[in-house]
Design a protein around this motif. Structure first.
Motif, mmCIF file in Angstrom:
data_model
loop_
_atom_site.group_PDB
_atom_site.id
_atom_site.type_symbol
_atom_site.label_atom_id
_atom_site.label_comp_id
_atom_site.label_asym_id
_atom_site.label_seq_id
_atom_site.Cartn_x
_atom_site.Cartn_y
_atom_site.Cartn_z
ATOM 1 N N GLY A 1 0.795 -1.223 0.000
ATOM 2 C CA GLY A 1 0.000 0.000 0.000
ATOM 3 C C GLY A 1 0.828 1.274 0.000
ATOM 4 N N LYS A 2 2.173 1.145 0.052
ATOM 5 C CA LYS A 2 3.012 2.339 -0.068
ATOM 6 C C LYS A 2 3.746 2.263 -1.406
ATOM 7 C CE LYS A 2 3.983 2.400 4.915
ATOM 8 N NZ LYS A 2 3.842 0.986 5.329
ATOM 9 N N LYS A 3 4.240 3.413 -1.846
ATOM 10 C CA LYS A 3 4.968 3.430 -3.108
ATOM 11 C C LYS A 3 6.386 2.919 -2.888
ATOM 12 C CE LYS A 3 5.468 6.325 -7.142
ATOM 13 N NZ LYS A 3 5.346 5.110 -7.958
ATOM 14 N N ARG A 4 6.816 1.995 -3.750
ATOM 15 C CA ARG A 4 8.186 1.489 -3.621
ATOM 16 C C ARG A 4 9.143 2.347 -4.428
ATOM 17 N NH1 ARG A 4 4.998 -3.023 -2.913
ATOM 18 N NH2 ARG A 4 5.779 -4.477 -1.357
ATOM 19 N N GLY A 5 10.283 2.663 -3.824
ATOM 20 C CA GLY A 5 11.254 3.510 -4.509
ATOM 21 C C GLY A 5 12.655 2.966 -4.399
ATOM 22 N N LEU A 6 13.634 3.870 -4.449
ATOM 23 C CA LEU A 6 15.030 3.448 -4.461
ATOM 24 C C LEU A 6 15.687 3.619 -3.087
ATOM 25 C CD1 LEU A 6 16.069 4.698 -7.992
ATOM 26 C CD2 LEU A 6 15.697 2.362 -7.235
ATOM 27 N N LYS A 7 14.865 3.632 -2.051
ATOM 28 C CA LYS A 7 15.443 3.616 -0.698
ATOM 29 C C LYS A 7 15.777 2.188 -0.328
ATOM 30 C CE LYS A 7 12.662 7.281 1.223
ATOM 31 N NZ LYS A 7 11.282 7.125 1.547
ATOM 32 N N ALA A 8 16.695 2.026 0.628
ATOM 33 C CA ALA A 8 17.019 0.683 1.099
ATOM 34 C C ALA A 8 15.749 0.018 1.620
ATOM 35 C CB ALA A 8 18.066 0.745 2.190
ATOM 36 N N ALA A 9 15.567 -1.265 1.271
ATOM 37 C CA ALA A 9 14.330 -1.956 1.641
ATOM 38 C C ALA A 9 14.222 -2.158 3.144
ATOM 39 C CB ALA A 9 14.251 -3.289 0.914
ATOM 40 N N SER A 10 15.363 -2.271 3.802
ATOM 41 C CA SER A 10 15.321 -2.455 5.253
ATOM 42 C C SER A 10 16.412 -1.603 5.891
ATOM 43 C CB SER A 10 15.525 -3.929 5.605
ATOM 44 O OG SER A 10 15.304 -4.129 6.982
ATOM 45 N N ASN A 11 16.260 -1.327 7.163
ATOM 46 C CA ASN A 11 17.285 -0.583 7.897
ATOM 47 C C ASN A 11 17.146 -0.886 9.388
ATOM 48 O OD1 ASN A 11 15.177 1.018 8.961
ATOM 49 N ND2 ASN A 11 15.269 2.343 7.160
ATOM 50 N N LYS A 12 17.920 -0.211 10.185
ATOM 51 C CA LYS A 12 17.960 -0.535 11.619
ATOM 52 C C LYS A 12 16.592 -0.365 12.284
ATOM 53 C CE LYS A 12 21.051 0.562 15.221
ATOM 54 N NZ LYS A 12 21.766 1.718 15.752
ATOM 55 N N GLU A 13 15.940 0.753 11.994
ATOM 56 C CA GLU A 13 14.643 1.001 12.646
ATOM 57 C C GLU A 13 13.639 -0.083 12.256
ATOM 58 O OE1 GLU A 13 15.645 4.539 10.915
ATOM 59 O OE2 GLU A 13 17.088 3.959 12.451
ATOM 60 N N LEU A 14 13.640 -0.425 10.956
ATOM 61 C CA LEU A 14 12.688 -1.435 10.496
ATOM 62 C C LEU A 14 12.981 -2.785 11.154
ATOM 63 C CD1 LEU A 14 12.129 -0.706 6.703
ATOM 64 C CD2 LEU A 14 10.538 -0.485 8.601
ATOM 65 N N ARG A 15 14.285 -3.122 11.232
ATOM 66 C CA ARG A 15 14.628 -4.400 11.875
ATOM 67 C C ARG A 15 14.102 -4.439 13.299
ATOM 68 N NH1 ARG A 15 18.941 -4.502 8.377
ATOM 69 N NH2 ARG A 15 20.216 -3.065 9.595
ATOM 70 N N ALA A 16 14.218 -3.318 14.005
ATOM 71 C CA ALA A 16 13.708 -3.267 15.384
ATOM 72 C C ALA A 16 12.198 -3.476 15.385
ATOM 73 C CB ALA A 16 14.069 -1.932 16.021
ATOM 74 N N LEU A 17 11.535 -2.832 14.423
ATOM 75 C CA LEU A 17 10.079 -2.975 14.323
ATOM 76 C C LEU A 17 9.689 -4.424 14.017
ATOM 77 C CD1 LEU A 17 7.613 -0.594 13.440
ATOM 78 C CD2 LEU A 17 7.706 -2.201 11.557
ATOM 79 N N PHE A 18 10.452 -5.056 13.101
ATOM 80 C CA PHE A 18 10.162 -6.445 12.730
ATOM 81 C C PHE A 18 10.354 -7.354 13.945
ATOM 82 C CE2 PHE A 18 11.706 -5.481 8.135
ATOM 83 C CZ PHE A 18 10.544 -4.764 7.915
ATOM 84 N N ARG A 19 11.455 -7.126 14.677
ATOM 85 C CA ARG A 19 11.714 -7.954 15.865
ATOM 86 C C ARG A 19 10.571 -7.832 16.860
ATOM 87 N NH1 ARG A 19 17.076 -6.232 15.741
ATOM 88 N NH2 ARG A 19 18.287 -7.806 14.631
ATOM 89 N N GLU A 20 10.123 -6.595 17.049
ATOM 90 C CA GLU A 20 9.023 -6.342 17.979
ATOM 91 C C GLU A 20 7.779 -7.124 17.553
ATOM 92 O OE1 GLU A 20 8.183 -5.164 21.404
ATOM 93 O OE2 GLU A 20 10.111 -4.593 20.508
ATOM 94 N N ALA A 21 7.475 -7.058 16.238
ATOM 95 C CA ALA A 21 6.277 -7.729 15.724
ATOM 96 C C ALA A 21 6.403 -9.244 15.857
ATOM 97 C CB ALA A 21 6.050 -7.344 14.256
ATOM 98 N N LEU A 22 7.620 -9.766 15.688
ATOM 99 C CA LEU A 22 7.811 -11.219 15.758
ATOM 100 C C LEU A 22 7.798 -11.711 17.200
ATOM 101 C CD1 LEU A 22 10.618 -11.658 13.073
ATOM 102 C CD2 LEU A 22 8.255 -12.448 12.887
ATOM 103 N N LYS A 23 8.235 -10.839 18.092
ATOM 104 C CA LYS A 23 8.347 -11.218 19.505
ATOM 105 C C LYS A 23 6.990 -11.643 20.061
ATOM 106 C CE LYS A 23 11.874 -9.382 22.464
ATOM 107 N NZ LYS A 23 12.517 -8.075 22.591
ATOM 108 N N GLN A 24 5.939 -10.921 19.664
ATOM 109 C CA GLN A 24 4.611 -11.214 20.213
ATOM 110 C C GLN A 24 4.137 -12.624 19.843
ATOM 111 O OE1 GLN A 24 1.638 -8.650 18.507
ATOM 112 N NE2 GLN A 24 2.629 -8.662 16.515
ATOM 113 N N LEU A 25 4.776 -13.241 18.820
ATOM 114 C CA LEU A 25 4.392 -14.603 18.453
ATOM 115 C C LEU A 25 4.911 -15.605 19.477
ATOM 116 C CD1 LEU A 25 5.236 -14.597 14.631
ATOM 117 C CD2 LEU A 25 3.010 -14.231 15.682
#
Ligand SMILES: Nc1ncnc2c1ncn2[C@@H]1O[C@H](COP(=O)(O)OP(=O)(O)O)[C@@H](O)[C@H]1O
Ligand SMILES: [Mg+2]
Lengths: 275, 306
Positions: free
Chosen positions: A119-143
Motif C-alpha cells: 500500500g506504499k509506493k516502492r522507490g530506491l530507498k534501502a528496503a530495510s534498515n535498523k529502525e525497520l529491523r527493530a520494528l520487525f523484531r518487535e512484531a515477531l516477539k509477540q508470536l
C-alpha cells in the motif's frame, strides 16, 4: 465498540463469478453476493466445499474481477476493476498453504520488508534498515516463537506453523483495511492450529482489525468473531449478528442451514466438520 | 613458464570480467526473477552493431557504448512485454526476439554482415591514452573490463537491496505473494529484463571494440556460455544473498573462460571446445545430485525448464 464502529469497510454488491463461461465446465462460483462489513467486524465464514468462500475472498483481494454489474467497495473506494497489486493496498491475506503467503528463498527480514511496503509506493530507498529491523523484531516477539532472533534465516527453513504465523504478521504489519484468512489453519496439525488461531485472535484484537475468516470447523466459527456467515452454492444463506451468535449452538447452525437451503444437512456432502 | 601462466590468468581474468557482465545479466533473469530470457543471444550482437555504427558515425566511444547498453535494455523491455502484456510463454518470447534481432542487426549495420572498427578510436584507445599505457597491452583490456565490472557490481548490489530491487527478487520467488503485497509483478519482470539485456548489450559493445569489428553472427553461443557461467558459479560457490550471487556469476564466467583458454593453449582443436562446455555444464549440474545421493537424500525429478 467505539463510535467508528458503524463505518462500512467493505461492500459487495451483486457479486457474481462464473468460471469457464460457455463451456461444459461452466461453474457459477458466486451467484449474487451482497454483503456489508463494518469496521472491526470479525466474521467467521463457513460453508460446504465449493460453496464459493475462496472465490469471494479472491474477488475482495482482486485476484480476478467479478462479472459485470457487480461491485466491490472498500473504504468507500470502488476497487472493482483495480488489478490485484492495487487491491493489496486495502487487503491483507493469509492463505491456506504456508508456501503461498511467504517467499521461501528469501529471509524473514526480506519477507517482512516486502510486507511492510504494502500500500506504499516502492522507490530506491534501502528496503530495510535498523529502525525497520527493530520494528520487525518487535512484531515477531509477540508470536513467542523465537523468530525475532532469526531475521536472516531463509523462510524455507521454518516449519509450517512458524511460516503461517509469519504470514499473519506480514498480512497485518501494514494495517490493511481488511484482513482475509482463508482456512489458514487447515493444513496445520491440531496443536499448531490452535496456537496459530490464538495468535490470530491476539493480533486481530490488538490491531482492532476488520477480519473475514473462512473455516471448515463449525466449533471454531462459533467460538471466534462477532458475526457468522454461512455460504452455500455461491450465496450467503445465513448471516448471524453478535447477539444471536453468543448463544448459538451447532444444532442451531444445522437447523439454520436446513431452513435456508431447503436441503438436508448431510455431514459427508456438506463437509462441515463439528468435531 | 610463470610468464605463460600469468598471461593465461590475465587473459582469462579480462574475459571473465567482460563475460561476467553477461553472466550477471543472465543470473538476474534466470535465477532472480525466474524469467528464462533467451533473447540475450540477440541483444549481444545488437549491442555490438549499435556501438559500431555510432563509432563509425563519429560518436564519442564512451557515449556510443552507453547508447548500446541502453538500446539493449529496450530489447529486454520488448521481450518481457511479449510475455507480460501479450501472454506469450517466456521461452518463446526469447526465440521470437532472437530471430527478429538477426534482421534488425543487419539493418542497423546498413545491410552489412559486419563493420570494421580497425581505423576508429574505441574506449580502449581512450583509456590507454588516459593512463599512459600503450594500446594493445592486456593491462588496458583488464582496466576497461575491471572498471565496467566494478561499477556494475556496486550499482546492482545497491539496487537489488532497494525497495524496488527487493520486489524484483521476490517476484522470482513467489509471484502470487508479491501481487498480494502490492507490487506490480509485470513491471518487475520488465525492469529485470531490461537491466539484464542492457548488461549483455554492454558486453557486446565492449567485445566488439576489443576485437575491432562487429559481426551479425557474434551472438552465436553466447546463451550457452552465459548459462555455463551461471551454472558453474552456482555449483562452485553456492551463493546466498545478493552480493555473493553477483560475485559467483562473475567468478563462474572467469572459471569457464579459464577452462576454455587452457584447453586451447594445450593444443586442443577449437572444434572440441563446445564438447568441453557440454561436459563442464553437465558436471556442474550433476555434482549437487551426487552429493545428495551420497547422503541418501531423496532427489525430486528434474524441472522440465531450468
Ligand atoms: N480458478 C478457478 N477456475 C475454475 N473454477 C474454479 C476456480 N476457482 C474456483 N472454482 C470453482 O468454483 C467453485 C467454488 O470454489 P471455491 O470458492 O474454491 O469454494 P470453497 O472455497 O467454498 O470451497 C468450485 O466449484 C470450484 O471448482
Ligand atoms: Mg476454499
Amino acid at each position: 465498540m467505539g463510535d467508528t464502529a458503524n463505518k462500512n469497510v467493505l461492500q459487495l454488491r451483486d457479486v457474481k463469478k462464473i468460471f469457464s463461461h460457455g463451456t461444459i465446465d461452466e461453474v457459477t462460483a458466486l451467484n449474487g453476493i451482497n454483503l456489508t462489513v463494518q469496521e472491526q467486524d470479525f466474521i467467521s465464514i463457513i460453508g460446504s466445499n465449493g460453496a464459493g468462500k475462496s472465490t469471494m475472498l479472491n474477488v475482495i483481494a482482486g485476484v480476478f474481477p467479478p462479472e459485470r454489474g457487480g461491485k466491490v467497495i472498500i473504504d468507500g473506494d470502488d476497487v472493482t476493476n483495480l488489478p490485484e497489486y492495487r487491491h493489496s493496498a486495502y487487503t491483507g491475506r493469509v492463505w491456506q498453504e504456508p508456501q503461498v503467503g511467504t517467499a521461501s528463498k528469501m529471509t524473514i527480514e526480506e519477507n517482512l520488508a516486502m510486507a511492510y511496503l504494502r500500500g506504499k509506493k516502492r522507490g530506491l530507498k534501502a528496503a530495510s534498515n535498523k529502525e525497520l529491523r527493530a520494528l520487525f523484531r518487535e512484531a515477531l516477539k509477540q508470536l513467542g516463537l523465537g523468530l525475532e532472533d532469526r531475521l536472516n534465516a531463509p523462510v524455507g527453513t521454518l516449519s509450517g506453523g512458524q511460516r503461517q504465523s509469519l504470514s499473519l504478521v506480514m498480512a497485518t504489519i501494514s494495517k490493511p483495511a481488511i484482513l482475509l484468512l482463508d482456512e489458514h489453519i487447515a493444513t496445520l496439525d491440531p496443536k499448531t492450529a490452535q496456537t496459530v488461531l490464538k495468535l490470530s485472535k491476539m493480533i486481530i484484537d490488538k490491531e482492532k482489525m476488520t477480519t473475514m475468516m473462512v473455516t471448515h470447523n463449525m466449533e471454531i466459527a462459533l467460538r471466534f468473531g462477532n458475526r457468522l456467515v454461512m455460504m452455500h452454492r455461491g450465496k450467503v444463506i445465513v448471516d448471524i449478528g453478535e447477539e444471536r451468535k453468543n448463544t448459538l449452538t451447532i444444532n442451531d447452525l444445522v437447523n439454520a442451514f436446513e431452513q435456508a437451503s431447503g436441503e438436508k444437512f448431510d455431514d459427508d456432502s456438506v463437509l462441515l466438520s463439528h468435531r | 613458464m610463470f610468464e605463460m601462466i600469468g598471461g593465461l590468468l590475465a587473459f582469462s581474468f579480462y574475459e571473465g570480467l567482460v563475460f561476467g557482465l553477461i553472466a550477471v545479466g543472465m543470473y538476474l533473469t534466470f535465477r532472480m526473477i525466474n524469467f528464462p530470457d533467451l533473447g540475450v543471444e540477440g541483444s549481444f550482437p545488437f549491442g555490438g552493431a549499435v556501438v559500431a555504427v555510432l563509432i563509425v558515425k563519429g560518436w564519442n566511444p564512451f557515449i556510443a557504448t552507453i547508447a548500446a547498453a541502453f538500446a539493449g535494455s529496450l530489447v529486454g523491455v520488448a521481450t518481457s512485454m511479449l510475455n507480460t502484456k501479450l501472454r506469450i510463454p517466456a521461452l518463446l518470447c526469447g526465440i521470437i526476439m532472437i530471430v527478429s534481432l538477426w534482421s534488425i542487426n543487419l539493418r542497423v549495420m546498413g545491410n552489412r554482415a559486419n563493420i570494421s572498427l580497425l581505423r576508429e578510436e574505441t574506449i580502449f584507445h581512450k583509456i590507454a591514452d588516459l593512463v599512459g599505457i600503450s594500446y594493445g597491452r592486456i593491462e588496458v583490456d583488464i582496466l576497461v573490463a575491471l572498471v565496467l565490472a566494478v561499477i556494475t557490481f556496486f550499482v546492482l548490489n545497491w539496487f537489488l537491496c532497494t525497495q524496488i530491487g527487493l520486489a524484483l527478487r521476490a517476484t522470482g520467488d513467489n509471484e502470487q505473494m508479491v501481487r498480494g503485497l502490492g507490487s506490480d509483478t509485470e513491471m518487475n519482470i520488465v525492469i529485470g529484463c531490461s537491466i539484464a539485456n542492457g548488461l549483455v548489450a554492454l558486453a557486446g559493445a565492449v567485445i566488439c571494440q576489443a576485437q575491432g569489428f562487429s559481426d551479425v553472427g557474434m551472438g552465436i553461443g553466447i546463451l550457452v556460455m552465459g548459462l555455463a557461467s551461471v551454472i558453474l558459479g552456482d555449483a562452485i560457490f553456492r551463493p546466498k544473498g545478493v552480493t555473493s550471487m553477483l560475485l559467483a556469476a562473475t567468478a563462474g564466467a572467469f572459471v569457464y573462460r579459464l577452462f576454455i583458454t587452457v584447453a586451447l593453449r594445450m593444443g586442443m582443436p577449437p572444434g572440441d571446445l563446445k564438447l568441453i562446455t557440454g561436459l563442464l555444464v553437465t558436471i556442474a549440474l550433476v555434482i549437487p545430485f551426487i552429493r545428495k545421493k551420497i547422503r541418501h537424500e531423496w532427489v525430486p525429478p528434474a524441472s522440465r525448464l531450468f
